[in-house]
Design a protein around this motif. Structure first.
Motif, PDB file in Angstrom:
ATOM      1  N   ASP A  41       0.833  -1.208   0.000  1.00 11.40           N
ATOM      2  CA  ASP A  41       0.000   0.000   0.000  1.00 11.40           C
ATOM      3  C   ASP A  41       0.866   1.256   0.000  1.00 11.40           C
ATOM      4  O   ASP A  41       0.524   2.262  -0.638  1.00 11.40           O
ATOM      5  CB  ASP A  41      -0.921   0.008   1.228  1.00 11.40           C
ATOM      6  CG  ASP A  41      -2.046  -1.005   1.097  1.00 11.40           C
ATOM      7  OD1 ASP A  41      -2.283  -1.506  -0.012  1.00 11.40           O
ATOM      8  OD2 ASP A  41      -2.689  -1.301   2.128  1.00 11.40           O
ATOM      9  N   ALA A  42       1.992   1.210   0.719  1.00 13.67           N
ATOM     10  CA  ALA A  42       2.886   2.373   0.759  1.00 13.67           C
ATOM     11  C   ALA A  42       3.459   2.672  -0.622  1.00 13.67           C
ATOM     12  O   ALA A  42       3.547   3.835  -1.036  1.00 13.67           O
ATOM     13  CB  ALA A  42       4.020   2.129   1.753  1.00 13.67           C
ATOM     14  N   HIS A  54       3.073   6.148  -2.780  1.00 12.76           N
ATOM     15  CA  HIS A  54       4.191   6.886  -3.386  1.00 12.76           C
ATOM     16  C   HIS A  54       3.959   7.073  -4.886  1.00 12.76           C
ATOM     17  O   HIS A  54       4.270   8.138  -5.442  1.00 12.76           O
ATOM     18  CB  HIS A  54       5.504   6.137  -3.149  1.00 12.76           C
ATOM     19  CG  HIS A  54       6.110   6.374  -1.800  1.00 12.76           C
ATOM     20  ND1 HIS A  54       6.920   7.456  -1.534  1.00 12.76           N
ATOM     21  CD2 HIS A  54       6.015   5.683  -0.631  1.00 12.76           C
ATOM     22  CE1 HIS A  54       7.314   7.417  -0.275  1.00 12.76           C
ATOM     23  NE2 HIS A  54       6.776   6.350   0.306  1.00 12.76           N
ATOM     24  N   TRP A  55       3.432   6.064  -5.522  1.00 12.50           N
ATOM     25  CA  TRP A  55       3.138   6.107  -6.949  1.00 12.50           C
ATOM     26  C   TRP A  55       2.091   7.176  -7.256  1.00 12.50           C
ATOM     27  O   TRP A  55       2.249   8.001  -8.155  1.00 12.50           O
ATOM     28  CB  TRP A  55       2.658   4.724  -7.365  1.00 12.50           C
ATOM     29  CG  TRP A  55       2.487   4.486  -8.830  1.00 12.50           C
ATOM     30  CD1 TRP A  55       3.253   4.972  -9.840  1.00 12.50           C
ATOM     31  CD2 TRP A  55       1.490   3.673  -9.431  1.00 12.50           C
ATOM     32  NE1 TRP A  55       2.787   4.501 -11.050  1.00 12.50           N
ATOM     33  CE2 TRP A  55       1.715   3.695 -10.822  1.00 12.50           C
ATOM     34  CE3 TRP A  55       0.449   2.899  -8.933  1.00 12.50           C
ATOM     35  CZ2 TRP A  55       0.910   2.994 -11.713  1.00 12.50           C
ATOM     36  CZ3 TRP A  55      -0.342   2.197  -9.816  1.00 12.50           C
ATOM     37  CH2 TRP A  55      -0.116   2.257 -11.192  1.00 12.50           C
ATOM     38  N   LEU A  56       1.020   7.187  -6.467  1.00  8.59           N
ATOM     39  CA  LEU A  56      -0.027   8.190  -6.636  1.00  8.59           C
ATOM     40  C   LEU A  56       0.515   9.600  -6.400  1.00  8.59           C
ATOM     41  O   LEU A  56       0.151  10.545  -7.109  1.00  8.59           O
ATOM     42  CB  LEU A  56      -1.175   7.907  -5.668  1.00  8.59           C
ATOM     43  CG  LEU A  56      -2.218   6.881  -6.130  1.00  8.59           C
ATOM     44  CD1 LEU A  56      -3.061   6.424  -4.953  1.00  8.59           C
ATOM     45  CD2 LEU A  56      -3.102   7.475  -7.203  1.00  8.59           C
ATOM     46  N   ALA A  57       1.379   9.723  -5.381  1.00  3.27           N
ATOM     47  CA  ALA A  57       1.943  11.042  -5.074  1.00  3.27           C
ATOM     48  C   ALA A  57       2.813  11.549  -6.216  1.00  3.27           C
ATOM     49  O   ALA A  57       2.828  12.738  -6.530  1.00  3.27           O
ATOM     50  CB  ALA A  57       2.753  10.972  -3.787  1.00  3.27           C
ATOM     51  N   VAL A 115       7.551  10.266   4.865  1.00  5.47           N
ATOM     52  CA  VAL A 115       7.220   9.563   6.112  1.00  5.47           C
ATOM     53  C   VAL A 115       5.736   9.229   6.158  1.00  5.47           C
ATOM     54  O   VAL A 115       5.330   8.107   6.488  1.00  5.47           O
ATOM     55  CB  VAL A 115       7.621  10.428   7.324  1.00  5.47           C
ATOM     56  CG1 VAL A 115       7.053   9.843   8.614  1.00  5.47           C
ATOM     57  CG2 VAL A 115       9.144  10.537   7.416  1.00  5.47           C
ATOM     58  N   VAL A 116       4.911  10.207   5.816  1.00  6.52           N
ATOM     59  CA  VAL A 116       3.461  10.015   5.888  1.00  6.52           C
ATOM     60  C   VAL A 116       2.966   9.074   4.787  1.00  6.52           C
ATOM     61  O   VAL A 116       2.010   8.319   5.001  1.00  6.52           O
ATOM     62  CB  VAL A 116       2.748  11.384   5.817  1.00  6.52           C
ATOM     63  CG1 VAL A 116       1.243  11.224   5.699  1.00  6.52           C
ATOM     64  CG2 VAL A 116       3.091  12.216   7.046  1.00  6.52           C
ATOM     65  N   LEU A 117       3.601   9.095   3.626  1.00  2.00           N
ATOM     66  CA  LEU A 117       3.227   8.151   2.578  1.00  2.00           C
ATOM     67  C   LEU A 117       3.507   6.721   3.017  1.00  2.00           C
ATOM     68  O   LEU A 117       2.739   5.797   2.718  1.00  2.00           O
ATOM     69  CB  LEU A 117       3.977   8.455   1.278  1.00  2.00           C
ATOM     70  CG  LEU A 117       3.540   9.708   0.518  1.00  2.00           C
ATOM     71  CD1 LEU A 117       4.480   9.975  -0.648  1.00  2.00           C
ATOM     72  CD2 LEU A 117       2.104   9.588   0.011  1.00  2.00           C
TER      73      LEU A 117
END
Length: 440
Positions: A321-322, A326-329, A411-413
Motif C-alpha cells: 500500500d505504501a 508513493h506512486w499516486l503522489a 514519512v506520511v506516505l
C-alpha cells in the motif's frame, strides 16, 4: 422511413436569420449536413453565403478573420465558433461552385435556409450511405489545393468508419509529399482527432499504405534494415496499434499507447537485449521528441512521456500500500488512471490470459482504495506547512523548508497515521540535526 428534419441550434439559427434578413443567400454546409445524414450529433456548424467577408464582419460583433484571404471568417456565439465562407454569385450557381471546391463528396452537400432543401451535386448522400470517402471532382486537384486533406482522409476513416474510394486513394498516394509543406500544427490536430476514432486501426493502415505515416511519424513507418528482424518489427507495430485501439478514447492516453514500446522500432537491437527500464526510458524520450516536433503543448508532452516511462510492469500488482501511495503522489490521480488503462490495453493487445488482466483490475481496486482513504497524497495534505516549520522551528524561509516538507511527506506516505502535527514537528527537529538540512 423518412429522415427526421435537421435540428439547428438556436444560436446558429440566429446567425442564419441575420444573414438572410440582410438580403443574402445562406446555406448550412459541411460537417453538420454530413453528420445529419449519418444520424449523429453535429460536431461543427459551417455556413456558406454570397455575403462578402466584410458584410459578415459588419453583421456580427464577435468575428475572427482567421481565413479571410480565402473568404472565411469565424463568428463567435455564446455556445460555439461558426465558420462562415463567402462565395460569388446568387442562387444555386454560387453554392454549386462553392461545393465544387470542397474536399470530399460527403462534405459537399448544402442545406438551403430557411427551406432546408438539400443540394447534393456530387452524390454525397449516396457516399454517406455507402460509407465511402471520395474526392470531389478530380481528387488529385483537391489534394493539391490543400495537402492536409491527405491526413484528414484518415481522420474521416477513423472517426466515421469510411473506406477510401480507389481513385481517391490513388490520388492521395500521389499527393502525400505535399504534407511536408503543411503547418505542423494542422498536422498535429488532425492526428490527435484520428487517434481517438473508433476505427483507428483501419485508418492507420490506410495512411501507412498511402505513405502519410512515413512523413508524419517515420519512427513507426520505417522498418528494420535487416530482413531477419522484419517480422519482429511488424509484431511490435501491430502491438502498438492494437494497444491504441483498446485504450479509452482520450488523446493523452492513446498517445502513450502509441509510443509505449516505440524504442524497439527505432533501435531493434533492444529486442530481447535491453532492460525494460532502458526500453521505457528511450520510448519516453522518443515520445517527447515526436510531440515536440508536432509542437504539442509542453504539458501534454511531459505527461505522455511520463506515462510511457512509468508503464506498469507485470509485478506491480504485488506492491505494498505504501508503494501505491508513493506512486499516486508522484503521478497524480489523472495520470495514474491513464497508466492503469494503458496497462489493460497493453495486455489486451497481447492476448494475455485473463489472470493477467485480473492483476490490473486488482491493482486498480487497490489504487481506488488508497484514493478514498484520505491519505496525504500531496504535500499540501500534510497537517503542517512551511509557515509551521518557520514559526515552530525558527527556520529562515528558503529551500531547506521545502526539503524538510518533502521528507515529512515521504514519512506520511509510508505510514499515514503519522500525519500528526506533534509527530511531524518532532521529526522535522530530528531532520535539522542532519547536515543535509542545515542552511539553504
Amino acid at each position: 422511413m423518412q429522415r427526421k428534419q435537421i435540428s439547428i441550434p438556436s444560436d446558429v439559427r440566429v446567425l442564419l436569420d441575420k444573414i438572410r434578413h440582410a438580403g443574402f443567400d445562406v446555406w448550412v454546409v459541411g460537417g453538420a449536413v454530413r453528420d445529419y445524414l449519418l444520424g449523429v450529433p453535429a460536431r461543427d456548424w459551417d455556413l456558406a453565403t454570397n455575403a462578402l467577408p466584410g458584410d459578415v464582419i459588419s453583421l456580427f460583433q464577435r468575428v475572427i478573420p482567421v481565413g479571410i484571404r480565402h473568404g472565411t471568417v469565424q463568428v463567435l456565439t455564446e455556445e460555439r465558433s461558426v465558420e462562415v465562407t463567402s462565395y460569388a454569385g446568387r442562387g444555386h450557381e454560387g453554392i454549386l461552385a462553392e461545393l465544387g471546391r470542397r474536399d470530399f463528396t460527403v462534405n459537399a452537400i448544402a442545406l438551403a435556409y430557411p427551406t432546408l432543401e438539400l443540394i447534393d451535386p456530387f452524390g454525397g448522400r449516396e457516399d454517406v450511405a455507402a460509407g465511402l470517402l471520395r474526392g470531389v471532382g478530380d481528387a488529385t486537384d483537391r489534394f493539391r489545393e490543400d495537402p492536409i486533406r491527405t491526413l484528414r482522409a484518415g481522420r474521416f476513416v477513423s472517426v466515421y468508419g469510411f473506406s477510401l474510394e480507389t481513385r481517391t486513394f490513388d490520388a492521395l498516394k500521389n499527393a502525400v509529399e505535399g504534407l511536408k509543406t503543411v503547418a505542423i500544427e494542422r498536422i498535429r490536430e488532425e492526428m490527435f482527432k484520428l487517434l481517438v476514432g473508433d476505427s483507428f486501426l483501419e485508418a492507420f493502415e490506410w495512411m501507412r499504405r498511402a505513405g502519410v505515416i512515413g512523413i508524419i511519424l517515420p519512427e513507426i513507418a520505417q522498418g528494420p534494415p535487416h530482413h531477419a528482424k522484419a517480422a519482429a518489427h511488424q509484431r511490435t507495430c501491430e502491438h502498438l496499434l492494437r494497444s491504441v485501439q483498446f485504450a479509452p478514447k482520450r488523446v493523452r492516453l492513446r498517445l502513450a499507447a502509441l509510443f509505449h514500446d516505440i524504442a524497439v522500432l527505432v533501435q531493434p537491437e533492444l529486442l530481447n537485449a535491453g532492460s525494460l527500464r532502458d526500453e521505457a526510458s528511450l520510448s519516453a524520450r522518443i515520445a517527447a521528441q515526436v510531440l515536440m516536433r508536432w509542437r504539442a503543448p509542453k504539458k501534454m508532452a511531459l505527461q505522455v512521456s511520463k506515462l510511457v516511462e512509468s508503464h506498469i510492469s507485470t509485478h506491480r500488482h504485488a506492491w505494498s500500500d505504501a508503494q501505491i501511495r508513493h506512486w499516486l503522489a508522484k503521478l497524480g490521480i489523472g495520470l495514474t488512471t491513464d497508466l492503469l488503462d494503458l496497462a489493460y490495453a497493453d495486455r489486451l493487445s497481447k492476448g494475455v490470459p485473463s489472470d493477467s488482466l485480473q492483476e490490473i483490475e486488482l491493482l486498480r481496486r487497490r489504487v481506488h482504495s488508497q484514493m478514498k482513504a484520505d491519505a496525504a497524497l500531496q504535500i499540501r495534505d500534510l497537517v503542517v506547512n512551511g509557515h509551521d516549520l518557520i514559526g515552530e522551528l525558527n527556520l529562515a524561509p528558503g529551500p531547506v523548508v521545502g526539503k524538510i516538507l518533502r521528507e515529512l511527506h515521504k514519512v506520511v506516505l509510508n505510514e499515514p497515521t503519522l500525519n500528526d502535527r506533534l509527530i511531524l514537528l518532532d521529526h522535522a527537529r530530528e531532520l535539522m540535526r542532519n547536515d543535509e538540512f542545515q542552511g539553504g
